[in-house]
Design a protein around this motif. Structure first.
Motif, short mmCIF file in Angstrom:
data_model
loop_
_atom_site.label_atom_id
_atom_site.label_comp_id
_atom_site.label_asym_id
_atom_site.label_seq_id
_atom_site.Cartn_x
_atom_site.Cartn_y
_atom_site.Cartn_z
N TYR A 267 41.74 27.63 127.51
CA TYR A 267 41.33 28.98 127.90
C TYR A 267 41.59 29.98 126.77
O TYR A 267 40.70 30.77 126.41
N TYR A 268 42.79 29.94 126.22
CA TYR A 268 43.11 30.93 125.18
C TYR A 268 42.41 30.62 123.86
O TYR A 268 42.07 31.54 123.11
N ARG A 269 42.16 29.34 123.60
CA ARG A 269 41.37 29.02 122.41
C ARG A 269 39.97 29.65 122.54
O ARG A 269 39.48 30.29 121.60
N THR A 270 39.36 29.48 123.69
CA THR A 270 38.04 30.05 123.93
C THR A 270 38.06 31.57 123.85
O THR A 270 37.19 32.20 123.22
N LEU A 271 39.06 32.17 124.48
CA LEU A 271 39.16 33.62 124.49
C LEU A 271 39.31 34.17 123.07
O LEU A 271 38.60 35.13 122.68
N TYR A 272 40.18 33.57 122.27
CA TYR A 272 40.39 34.07 120.91
C TYR A 272 39.16 33.86 120.04
O TYR A 272 38.80 34.72 119.22
N LEU A 273 38.51 32.71 120.21
CA LEU A 273 37.31 32.45 119.40
C LEU A 273 36.18 33.42 119.77
O LEU A 273 35.45 33.91 118.89
N MET A 274 36.03 33.70 121.06
CA MET A 274 35.00 34.64 121.49
C MET A 274 35.26 36.04 120.92
O MET A 274 34.32 36.77 120.59
N ASN A 275 36.54 36.39 120.80
CA ASN A 275 36.92 37.70 120.26
C ASN A 275 37.07 37.68 118.74
O ASN A 275 37.50 38.67 118.14
N GLN A 276 36.75 36.53 118.14
CA GLN A 276 36.84 36.35 116.69
C GLN A 276 38.24 36.67 116.16
O GLN A 276 38.40 37.22 115.08
N ALA A 277 39.25 36.29 116.97
CA ALA A 277 40.64 36.48 116.57
C ALA A 277 41.09 35.24 115.80
O ALA A 277 40.97 34.12 116.30
N PRO A 278 41.61 35.41 114.59
CA PRO A 278 42.04 34.25 113.79
C PRO A 278 43.20 33.51 114.47
O PRO A 278 44.16 34.14 114.94
N ILE A 279 43.12 32.20 114.56
CA ILE A 279 44.20 31.39 115.12
C ILE A 279 44.34 30.11 114.30
O ILE A 279 43.41 29.70 113.61
N LEU A 280 45.50 29.49 114.39
CA LEU A 280 45.72 28.14 113.89
C LEU A 280 45.90 27.26 115.12
O LEU A 280 46.55 27.64 116.10
N ASP A 281 45.36 26.04 115.05
CA ASP A 281 45.25 25.24 116.28
C ASP A 281 45.45 23.77 115.93
O ASP A 281 44.77 23.23 115.07
N ASN A 282 46.43 23.13 116.60
CA ASN A 282 46.58 21.68 116.44
C ASN A 282 46.27 20.96 117.76
O ASN A 282 46.66 19.82 117.96
N TRP A 283 45.62 21.65 118.68
CA TRP A 283 45.13 21.12 119.96
C TRP A 283 46.23 20.97 121.01
O TRP A 283 45.94 20.57 122.13
N VAL A 284 47.46 21.28 120.67
CA VAL A 284 48.51 21.35 121.69
C VAL A 284 49.18 22.72 121.66
O VAL A 284 49.87 23.11 122.60
N LEU A 285 48.93 23.49 120.60
CA LEU A 285 49.52 24.82 120.46
C LEU A 285 48.61 25.69 119.60
O LEU A 285 48.05 25.23 118.61
N LEU A 286 48.49 26.93 120.00
CA LEU A 286 47.76 27.92 119.21
C LEU A 286 48.77 28.86 118.57
O LEU A 286 49.69 29.34 119.23
N VAL A 297 51.37 30.89 127.84
CA VAL A 297 51.66 29.46 127.77
C VAL A 297 50.63 28.77 126.89
O VAL A 297 49.43 29.00 127.03
N GLY A 298 51.11 27.97 125.94
CA GLY A 298 50.22 27.29 125.02
C GLY A 298 49.96 28.05 123.74
O GLY A 298 49.23 27.58 122.87
N VAL A 299 50.58 29.23 123.60
CA VAL A 299 50.39 30.08 122.43
C VAL A 299 51.76 30.52 121.91
O VAL A 299 52.66 30.81 122.71
N VAL A 300 51.93 30.55 120.61
CA VAL A 300 53.11 31.16 119.99
C VAL A 300 52.62 32.20 118.99
O VAL A 300 51.73 31.93 118.18
N PHE A 301 53.17 33.38 119.07
CA PHE A 301 52.84 34.44 118.12
C PHE A 301 53.71 34.29 116.87
O PHE A 301 54.84 33.79 116.94
N TYR A 302 53.17 34.74 115.74
CA TYR A 302 53.97 34.76 114.51
C TYR A 302 53.77 36.07 113.79
O TYR A 302 52.77 36.77 113.96
N GLU A 303 54.77 36.38 112.97
CA GLU A 303 54.75 37.60 112.17
C GLU A 303 55.44 37.30 110.85
O GLU A 303 56.49 36.65 110.83
N ARG A 304 54.84 37.75 109.76
CA ARG A 304 55.39 37.47 108.43
C ARG A 304 56.34 38.59 107.99
O ARG A 304 56.20 39.74 108.43
N TYR A 305 57.29 38.22 107.14
CA TYR A 305 58.23 39.22 106.61
C TYR A 305 58.48 38.96 105.13
O TYR A 305 58.37 37.83 104.64
#
Length: 363
Positions: A267-286, A297-305
């Protein structure tokens, strides 16, 4: 009147009973072994059946998840751990006229998530009136039944209900940010602890070993990421290569076979792709770059420093949203090592609020 020694003895016996399900039945002899055999004769088959069938009532409560929860509780109930926990409090059982009824509103996000609150109330000598979550009522009912068999005096201090809490002197309620506003209003005229949404975060340096990254995966994926101590956000250096992390986390790919978890990732893979939001995906986690702490659930956010001071500012800004921090950095106060978020001890109080001290002050 319940003493600390009788309390520890009763819960240690409960721990011995629960431990055999994730670890196997231990060889033993003497009184402890005879007591366990007696409990097994009465309760083991019924409890094993609950473990095997819990996923029918709550699909998130797989056998592996339930066994993981039982293992953590059993570690918490070792006699030496209980003694270490209770030692600083100098607990004296309150006289009957000062025993309070403490209402517990239990969550249902992970198996037996309300057990620690029940443990704390009984340690303080007060009575429990617990409103159970429909998502997690069978396990806690059986545990209460077993505890009552071990120590009828303790059992007499436990009442479980599906109804609205009434006739209580204090409340400990766990829920979402939305339900917390209701709890704050409804219980405004009595002592209370109200818990909202919180999550775990991780601060990586790029120097973590493959084993440490795998253990970080356990912090992310245990209970399908639905616990308040699960890591939902990672801070990484500017130059960090996330493909290394995703490669290690491929070892958790079997989770995608769980229909509800797999559907969430889809669901979230589809949602992000439809919104053209960049993601990294290994098919078990976005993985998605995002400033927020709580991820689906199924997504982890990241932030660079670029420097650790930036991270510390974010931790301070979001401290009310953070339950625990995973990091090897000594600059991060209170951080724990990868792989330890789902192994809390009795003194690891939710939201950093000392539940037992709160209960002591009710007398």
């Amino acid at each position: 009147m319940q003493t600390a020694n009788s309390f520890i003895s009763a819960f240690a016996r409960l721990g011995d009973f629960l431990r055999q399900f994730p670890e196997g039945e231990a060889d033993g002899e003497g009184e402890a072994s005879a007591q366990l055999s007696e409990l097994n004769h009465t309760h083991k088959d019924a409890f094993a059946e609950i473990i095997e069938t819990e996923h029918i009532f709550n699909p998130w409560f797989t056998k592996d998840s339930v066994l993981r929860a039982l293992s953590g509780i059993a570690q918490m109930l070792k006699p030496e751990v209980l003694r270490q926990w209770l030692a600083p409090y100098d607990l004296t059982p309150p006289p009957a006229r000062l025993v309070r009824t403490v209402g517990l509103v239990m969550a249902g996000n992970i198996p037996l998530v309300g057990f620690h609150d029940l443990l704390c109330v009984l340690a303080s000598g007060h009575r429990v009136l617990a409103k159970l979550s429909s998502k997690d009522d069978r396990l806690i009912k059986k545990v209460a039944e077993i505890l009552s068999d071990i120590d009828p005096a303790l059992g007499g201090h436990i009442e479980l209900t599906d109804e609205t809490l009434k006739g209580v002197d204090a409340v400990i309620a766990t829920g979402s940010n939305n339900s917390a506003r209701y709890f704050e209003y409804y219980f405004r005229n009595m002592p209370h602890i109200i818990r909202k949404n919180r999550n775990g975060i991780a601060v990586l340096t790029g120097e973590e070993s493959e084993d440490e990254l795998y253990r970080l995966g356990e912090d992310i994926f245990t209970y399908f990421g639905m616990g308040c101590r699960n890591v939902t956000k990672i801070f990484i250096p500017d130059s960090y290569d996330l493909t290394k992390l995703l490669g290690v986390l491929d070892r958790f790919s079997h989770l995608n076979q769980h229909h509800k978890y797999g559907n969430n990732v889809d669901y979230y893979r589809t949602l992000y792709l439809m919104n053209q939001a960049p993601i990294l995906d290994n098919w078990v986690l976005l993985l998605k770059e995002e400033s927020a702490i709580a991820s689906p659930v199924g997504v982890v956010f990241y932030e660079r420093y670029s420097e650790i001071g930036q991270v510390q500012e974010q931790l301070d800004l979001h401290k009310e949203e953070i339950q625990c921090i995973v990091s090897n950095l000594t600059e991060i106060s209170g951080a724990i090592a990868p792989g330890e978020t789902q192994q809390p001890m009795p003194w690891d109080y939710a939201d950093g609020v000392d539940t037992l001290e709160f209960l002591k002050e009710l007398v």
